[in-house]
Design a protein around this motif. Structure first.
Motif, short mmCIF file in Angstrom:
data_model
loop_
_atom_site.label_atom_id
_atom_site.label_comp_id
_atom_site.label_asym_id
_atom_site.label_seq_id
_atom_site.Cartn_x
_atom_site.Cartn_y
_atom_site.Cartn_z
N SER A 128 0.84 -1.19 0.00
CA SER A 128 0.00 0.00 0.00
C SER A 128 0.87 1.24 0.00
N VAL A 129 0.28 2.35 -0.40
CA VAL A 129 0.97 3.64 -0.36
C VAL A 129 -0.05 4.69 0.05
N MET A 130 0.37 5.57 0.95
CA MET A 130 -0.56 6.58 1.46
C MET A 130 0.20 7.84 1.84
N GLY A 131 -0.36 9.00 1.54
CA GLY A 131 0.23 10.26 1.97
C GLY A 131 0.10 10.45 3.47
N THR A 132 0.98 11.27 4.03
CA THR A 132 0.95 11.53 5.48
C THR A 132 0.82 13.00 5.82
N GLY A 133 0.98 13.89 4.86
CA GLY A 133 1.04 15.30 5.18
C GLY A 133 2.38 15.68 5.76
N MET A 134 2.47 16.92 6.25
CA MET A 134 3.74 17.46 6.74
C MET A 134 3.77 17.55 8.25
N PRO A 136 2.80 16.00 13.88
CA PRO A 136 1.40 15.76 14.21
C PRO A 136 0.65 15.00 13.13
N SER A 137 0.91 15.34 11.86
CA SER A 137 0.18 14.70 10.77
C SER A 137 0.59 13.24 10.58
N ILE A 138 1.89 12.97 10.45
CA ILE A 138 2.31 11.59 10.29
C ILE A 138 2.06 10.79 11.57
N TYR A 141 -0.22 6.10 13.40
CA TYR A 141 -0.88 5.47 14.54
C TYR A 141 -2.10 4.67 14.08
N GLU A 142 -2.91 5.28 13.22
CA GLU A 142 -4.11 4.58 12.75
C GLU A 142 -3.75 3.38 11.90
N LEU A 143 -2.76 3.51 11.05
CA LEU A 143 -2.34 2.37 10.22
C LEU A 143 -1.89 1.20 11.09
N ILE A 144 -1.16 1.50 12.15
CA ILE A 144 -0.65 0.45 13.03
C ILE A 144 -1.76 -0.16 13.87
N HIS A 145 -2.52 0.68 14.54
CA HIS A 145 -3.43 0.19 15.58
C HIS A 145 -4.82 -0.18 15.07
N PHE A 146 -5.24 0.37 13.94
CA PHE A 146 -6.56 0.06 13.41
C PHE A 146 -6.53 -0.83 12.17
N TYR A 147 -5.38 -0.83 11.47
CA TYR A 147 -5.32 -1.57 10.20
C TYR A 147 -4.23 -2.64 10.16
N MET A 183 10.77 16.49 8.35
CA MET A 183 9.82 16.93 9.37
C MET A 183 8.94 15.83 9.96
N GLU A 184 9.20 14.56 9.66
CA GLU A 184 8.25 13.53 10.05
C GLU A 184 8.83 12.31 10.78
N SER A 185 10.06 11.96 10.56
CA SER A 185 10.56 10.63 10.94
C SER A 185 10.56 10.36 12.43
N TYR A 186 10.81 11.37 13.24
CA TYR A 186 10.86 11.14 14.69
C TYR A 186 9.53 10.59 15.20
N ALA A 187 8.44 11.17 14.77
CA ALA A 187 7.12 10.70 15.20
C ALA A 187 6.85 9.30 14.67
N LEU A 188 7.21 9.04 13.44
CA LEU A 188 7.02 7.71 12.85
C LEU A 188 7.80 6.66 13.64
N TYR A 189 9.06 6.94 13.94
CA TYR A 189 9.89 5.98 14.67
C TYR A 189 9.37 5.76 16.09
N CYS A 190 8.88 6.82 16.72
CA CYS A 190 8.31 6.68 18.06
C CYS A 190 7.06 5.80 18.04
#
Length: 233
Positions: free
Chosen positions: A59-65, A68-70, A75-81, A181-188
């Motif tokens: 799959s491929v999906m945008g995350t925004g900037m 907060p956005s990613i 989070y939803e991709l991990i915990h809901f899908y 602007m996104e990786s720290y939140a993704l890795y956390c």
């Protein structure tokens, strides 16, 4: 199951998801790299697609900037899908003088000026790092395809137009290769949930050399990064 930000139903999204910041880049990848594509999301124009690449579902999906956005989408991709492998594919501004336009950076770790990790109430400063499994596979794929990559630390910043324009030099002195602007939140989010995450970046501009790519080039021109990321599927 749907969420406030994703209209996908259970089973619509693969366990491996590529995450460009720009939703139009997600659309471009789906239309040019995947087969048997279906669109699973267009809420807030944050496009998401599932298809196959070399017979494997991805799959491929945008995350925004920004974090907060990613932070929301990952989070939803991990915990809901049930997503297990989250691969950010984005652009970065180079701090290192040896990095040129279109060079590829694999983010082994993400430094930050964000307080995203404050939510975990940790008794110290958290070092957000990539999944070694994905990192080692990505490096091997790049090497096998003669795609030059640099592995190192990146900066996830909350600020794009900073009030102190030379502050990047302090990060560069610590060996930080580039900013995004996104990786720290993704890795956390991935670490907290026990899943895999990796950031693959293409240099879109150099703060050192004062060079940059165009928005169209950033949307459509980062093919080597796509090859490495899709190979992980």
């Amino acid at each position: 199951m749907t969420t406030a930000h994703n209209s996908a139903k259970n089973g619509d999204i693969a366990e491996t998801v590529l995450l460009p910041g720009d939703p139009l880049r997600a659309k471009f990848i789906a239309e040019n790299f995947l087969e048997d594509v279906t669109q699973f999301n267009n809420v807030r124009n944050m496009y998401g697609y599932t298809g196959t690449y070399n017979g494997k579902r991805v799959s491929v999906m945008g995350t925004g900037m920004g974090c907060p956005s990613i932070g929301i989408y990952s989070y939803e991709l991990i915990h809901f899908y049930g997503v297990k492998n989250l691969i950010r594919i984005g652009s970065c501004g180079a701090f290192a003088p040896n990095l040129n336009l279109y060079d590829i950076v694999l983010g082994i770790g993400a430094s930050t000026d964000s307080n995203f990790a404050q939510q975990y109430d940790l008794p110290g400063t958290y070092s957000a790092t990539a999944s070694y499994e994905l990192l080692s596979k990505a490096k091997n794929i790049a090497d096998e395809n003669n795609i030059n990559t640099v592995v190192g630390n990146i900066l996830t910043s909350d600020v794009f137009y900073g009030d102190q324009p030379d502050s990047w030099k302090k990060w560069a002195k610590m060996g930080v290769l580039a900013a995004e602007m996104e990786s720290y939140a993704l890795y956390c989010n991935a670490a907290r949930a026990g899943v895999n995450a990796l950031t693959i970046l293409t240099v879109s501009d150099s703060i050192v050399n004062q060079t940059e790519t165009t928005p169209e080039e950033r949307e459509k021109g980062f093919t080597n990064m796509m090859k490495v990321a899709l190979g992980l599927a």
